[in-house]
Design a protein around this motif. Structure first.
Motif, PDB file in Angstrom:
ATOM      1  N   PRO A  15       0.827  -1.201   0.000  1.00  0.00           N
ATOM      2  CA  PRO A  15       0.000   0.000   0.000  1.00  0.00           C
ATOM      3  C   PRO A  15       0.862   1.251   0.000  1.00  0.00           C
ATOM      4  CG  PRO A  15      -0.228  -1.215   2.071  1.00  0.00           C
ATOM      5  CD  PRO A  15       0.656  -2.013   1.189  1.00  0.00           C
ATOM      6  N   SER A  16       0.366   2.311  -0.618  1.00  0.00           N
ATOM      7  CA  SER A  16       1.195   3.498  -0.831  1.00  0.00           C
ATOM      8  C   SER A  16       1.695   4.098   0.470  1.00  0.00           C
ATOM      9  CB  SER A  16       0.386   4.532  -1.613  1.00  0.00           C
ATOM     10  OG  SER A  16      -0.810   4.848  -0.941  1.00  0.00           O
ATOM     11  N   ARG A  17       0.908   4.020   1.553  1.00  0.00           N
ATOM     12  CA  ARG A  17       1.306   4.680   2.789  1.00  0.00           C
ATOM     13  C   ARG A  17       2.461   3.994   3.499  1.00  0.00           C
ATOM     14  NH1 ARG A  17      -4.202   3.843   6.273  1.00  0.00           N
ATOM     15  NH2 ARG A  17      -4.652   1.709   5.665  1.00  0.00           N
ATOM     16  N   VAL A  18       2.751   2.734   3.125  1.00  0.00           N
ATOM     17  CA  VAL A  18       3.906   2.079   3.746  1.00  0.00           C
ATOM     18  C   VAL A  18       5.001   1.804   2.724  1.00  0.00           C
ATOM     19  CG1 VAL A  18       2.498   1.018   5.521  1.00  0.00           C
ATOM     20  CG2 VAL A  18       2.920  -0.227   3.415  1.00  0.00           C
ATOM     21  N   TRP A  19       4.765   2.223   1.470  1.00  0.00           N
ATOM     22  CA  TRP A  19       5.708   1.886   0.397  1.00  0.00           C
ATOM     23  C   TRP A  19       7.086   2.494   0.643  1.00  0.00           C
ATOM     24  CZ3 TRP A  19       5.953  -1.475  -3.382  1.00  0.00           C
ATOM     25  CH2 TRP A  19       6.856  -1.271  -4.409  1.00  0.00           C
ATOM     26  N   VAL A  20       7.135   3.791   0.924  1.00  0.00           N
ATOM     27  CA  VAL A  20       8.426   4.463   1.064  1.00  0.00           C
ATOM     28  C   VAL A  20       9.201   3.904   2.251  1.00  0.00           C
ATOM     29  CG1 VAL A  20       9.548   6.669   1.496  1.00  0.00           C
ATOM     30  CG2 VAL A  20       7.583   6.567  -0.037  1.00  0.00           C
ATOM     31  N   ALA A  21       8.523   3.720   3.367  1.00  0.00           N
ATOM     32  CA  ALA A  21       9.206   3.226   4.560  1.00  0.00           C
ATOM     33  C   ALA A  21       9.801   1.854   4.336  1.00  0.00           C
ATOM     34  CB  ALA A  21       8.231   3.188   5.734  1.00  0.00           C
ATOM     35  N   LEU A  22       9.071   1.009   3.608  1.00  0.00           N
ATOM     36  CA  LEU A  22       9.563  -0.354   3.415  1.00  0.00           C
ATOM     37  C   LEU A  22      10.658  -0.421   2.356  1.00  0.00           C
ATOM     38  CD1 LEU A  22       6.373  -2.564   3.743  1.00  0.00           C
ATOM     39  CD2 LEU A  22       8.124  -2.054   5.426  1.00  0.00           C
ATOM     40  N   ASP A 140      -3.768   2.585 -16.352  1.00  0.00           N
ATOM     41  CA  ASP A 140      -2.430   2.071 -16.044  1.00  0.00           C
ATOM     42  C   ASP A 140      -2.406   1.257 -14.755  1.00  0.00           C
ATOM     43  OD1 ASP A 140      -1.415   3.413 -18.294  1.00  0.00           O
ATOM     44  OD2 ASP A 140      -1.213   5.252 -17.139  1.00  0.00           O
ATOM     45  N   VAL A 141      -3.400   0.385 -14.581  1.00  0.00           N
ATOM     46  CA  VAL A 141      -3.376  -0.546 -13.458  1.00  0.00           C
ATOM     47  C   VAL A 141      -2.460  -1.701 -13.857  1.00  0.00           C
ATOM     48  CG1 VAL A 141      -4.726  -2.082 -11.989  1.00  0.00           C
ATOM     49  CG2 VAL A 141      -5.693   0.091 -12.735  1.00  0.00           C
ATOM     50  N   SER A 142      -1.277  -1.703 -13.279  1.00  0.00           N
ATOM     51  CA  SER A 142      -0.249  -2.647 -13.730  1.00  0.00           C
ATOM     52  C   SER A 142      -0.436  -4.031 -13.171  1.00  0.00           C
ATOM     53  CB  SER A 142       1.136  -2.124 -13.330  1.00  0.00           C
ATOM     54  OG  SER A 142       1.268  -2.110 -11.919  1.00  0.00           O
ATOM     55  N   GLY A 143      -1.110  -4.153 -12.023  1.00  0.00           N
ATOM     56  CA  GLY A 143      -1.238  -5.457 -11.392  1.00  0.00           C
ATOM     57  C   GLY A 143      -0.058  -5.817 -10.525  1.00  0.00           C
ATOM     58  N   ALA A 144       0.896  -4.937 -10.374  1.00  0.00           N
ATOM     59  CA  ALA A 144       2.042  -5.220  -9.507  1.00  0.00           C
ATOM     60  C   ALA A 144       2.607  -3.913  -8.973  1.00  0.00           C
ATOM     61  CB  ALA A 144       3.130  -5.973 -10.276  1.00  0.00           C
ATOM     62  N   GLN A 145       2.751  -3.838  -7.677  1.00  0.00           N
ATOM     63  CA  GLN A 145       3.424  -2.733  -7.005  1.00  0.00           C
ATOM     64  C   GLN A 145       2.802  -1.365  -7.302  1.00  0.00           C
ATOM     65  OE1 GLN A 145       7.633  -2.926  -7.707  1.00  0.00           O
ATOM     66  NE2 GLN A 145       7.826  -4.974  -6.868  1.00  0.00           N
ATOM     67  N   ASP A 146       1.491  -1.316  -7.543  1.00  0.00           N
ATOM     68  CA  ASP A 146       0.905  -0.015  -7.804  1.00  0.00           C
ATOM     69  C   ASP A 146      -0.052   0.408  -6.701  1.00  0.00           C
ATOM     70  OD1 ASP A 146      -1.315  -1.562  -8.186  1.00  0.00           O
ATOM     71  OD2 ASP A 146      -1.656  -0.997 -10.266  1.00  0.00           O
ATOM     72  N   SER A 147      -0.072  -0.340  -5.601  1.00  0.00           N
ATOM     73  CA  SER A 147      -0.805  -0.005  -4.380  1.00  0.00           C
ATOM     74  C   SER A 147      -2.317   0.031  -4.556  1.00  0.00           C
ATOM     75  CB  SER A 147      -0.336   1.339  -3.803  1.00  0.00           C
ATOM     76  OG  SER A 147      -0.842   2.426  -4.546  1.00  0.00           O
ATOM     77  N   ARG A 148      -2.847  -0.548  -5.653  1.00  0.00           N
ATOM     78  CA  ARG A 148      -4.287  -0.519  -5.878  1.00  0.00           C
ATOM     79  C   ARG A 148      -4.856  -1.932  -5.960  1.00  0.00           C
ATOM     80  NH1 ARG A 148      -4.459   3.643 -10.898  1.00  0.00           N
ATOM     81  NH2 ARG A 148      -2.621   2.414 -11.421  1.00  0.00           N
TER      82      ARG A 148
END
Length: 375
Positions: A15-22, A140-148
């Motif tokens: 999810p986008s809110r934890v992406w940067v931290a991780l 542009d829903v990629s299905g991987a690493q797009d937080s959606r």
């Protein structure tokens, strides 16, 4: 319903809110811990699967099930979904040897009410904490690493559907539903196509496949006995053709995401099944409520490697137990290695009492090959 599958993607989408931290923490991307999805069984061939536990003897229970990360979808939280704005929604359906069918959709946004309807089938369960919202169409829903979390058309699929559940540190963080063009183009007018989408959304909650209710096999098709059993669960490979969830589906979802206090109103049944003195592995066990309010209530689980089972989330009352056979036909064939029971379904005619907060243990259920009780 056909061509369902489920894949687990380990530690690749967040999810986008934890992406940067991780991203800062290299150790965040680790394989998921051993976990069960509900409903449960151990898969013999897929020994590298995250839910495989060799030598397990305890019957799997809901507290050990694979669940969503609280950061991604916590208690009382809203899970957002989008539809991939793909041209596949509007392209004609071309199948070898058959007439080309035009798409029923002028654009992807016309699929919104049907996807919303499938989501609502799960969110109306009063005992389950399932709140999710369709935010419309997204590009542009990629299905991987797009937080959606998305509903997409997979142009490579010839039929059916599947999901990708993205798992980080043993918890689900996102889910993508991949429909074949055939399923997507029929959700507006075919009950089986809508049921397919509902089935896949159940996987996104954390459910695996349940068993069809006792069935007969006619020319390779699984058909329920409507005079005895209702529609098969959406999570089963049966012939469900309704939008409403069965009681089995609702209990499974509620065990994974219970509303506060619901578990305190239920009980459980524990037991063991043998066949000719040996464990009856991976056979479905059904508990059917025979007292209480009007309406049909049946819950099922699979026995584990040593024939043990636990039925949870049961309202208080009297239940009849049925031991079923896994059929070798239909889409459930990939687990048929565990189908050691032959013949018709077995009925335990002595009612089993479930009390609130109680753990009812039944005597060992000893089956003999080839013997069957007439329903």
């Amino acid at each position: 319903m056909g061509g369902f599958s489920l894949s687990e993607r380990q530690g690749r989408r967040l999810p986008s809110r934890v992406w940067v931290a991780l991203l800062v923490l290299a150790t965040a991307f680790v394989p998921g811990k051993d976990a069960y999805s509900y409903l449960f069984w151990n898969r013999l061939r897929e020994r590298n699967a995250p839910d495989y536990r060799p030598g397990a003897t305890d019957a799997p229970v809901a507290k050990d099930a694979l669940r969503w990360s609280t950061d991604a979808w916590g208690s009382g939280g809203m899970l957002e979904w989008v539809i991939d704005d793909s041209p596949a929604w509007t392209e004609p359906l071309v199948r070898p040897g058959r007439d080309t069918e035009p798409s029923p959709f002028a654009d992807a946004s016309e699929a919104v009410p049907y996807v919303a309807r499938a989501l609502a089938a799960w969110s109306v369960v009063e005992t389950a904490d399932i709140r999710w919202e369709l935010r419309g169409v997204a590009a542009d829903v990629s299905g991987a690493q797009d937080s959606r979390n998305s509903v997409r058309i997979d142009p490579e699929r010839e039929g059916g559907a599947n999901v990708d559940r993205w798992i980080v540190r043993g918890e689900i963080v996102a889910c993508d539903v991949n429909l074949s063009q055939e399923v997507a183009h029929r959700i507006d007018r075919r009950a089986w196509a809508m049921s397919t989408l509902i089935h896949e959304l159940g996987h996104c909650i954390g459910l695996r496949h349940s068993a069809v209710f006792p069935t007969w096999d006619s020319f390779g098709y699984l058909e329920s006995l409507p005079a005895v059993w209702p529609n098969d669960p959406h999570l089963a490979y049966g012939t469900t053709s309704i939008v409403d969830l069965t009681h089995d589906d609702a209990v499974g979802a509620s065990l994974l995401r219970p509303v506060p206090g619901w578990r305190d109103t239920t009980g459980s049944i524990h037991g063991e099944v043998t066949l000719d003195g040996a464990p009856a592995r991976f056979v479905p066990v059904y508990a059917t409520r025979i007292t209480g309010p009007a309406g049909y209530e049946a819950v099922s689980v699979f026995s584990n490697e040593v024939g043990r089972f636990t039925l949870e989330g049961l309202a208080p009352g009297e239940y009849q137990l049925v031991i079923g056979s896994l059929l070798s036909t239909g889409h459930g064939g990939f687990i048929r290695d565990g189908a050691s029971i032959e013949g018709r379904d077995r009925y335990l005619l002595t009612p089993v009492t479930v009390e609130i907060g109680g753990e009812t243990r039944v005597p060992r259920i000893a089956l003999t090959r080839g013997r069957a009780a007439s329903p």
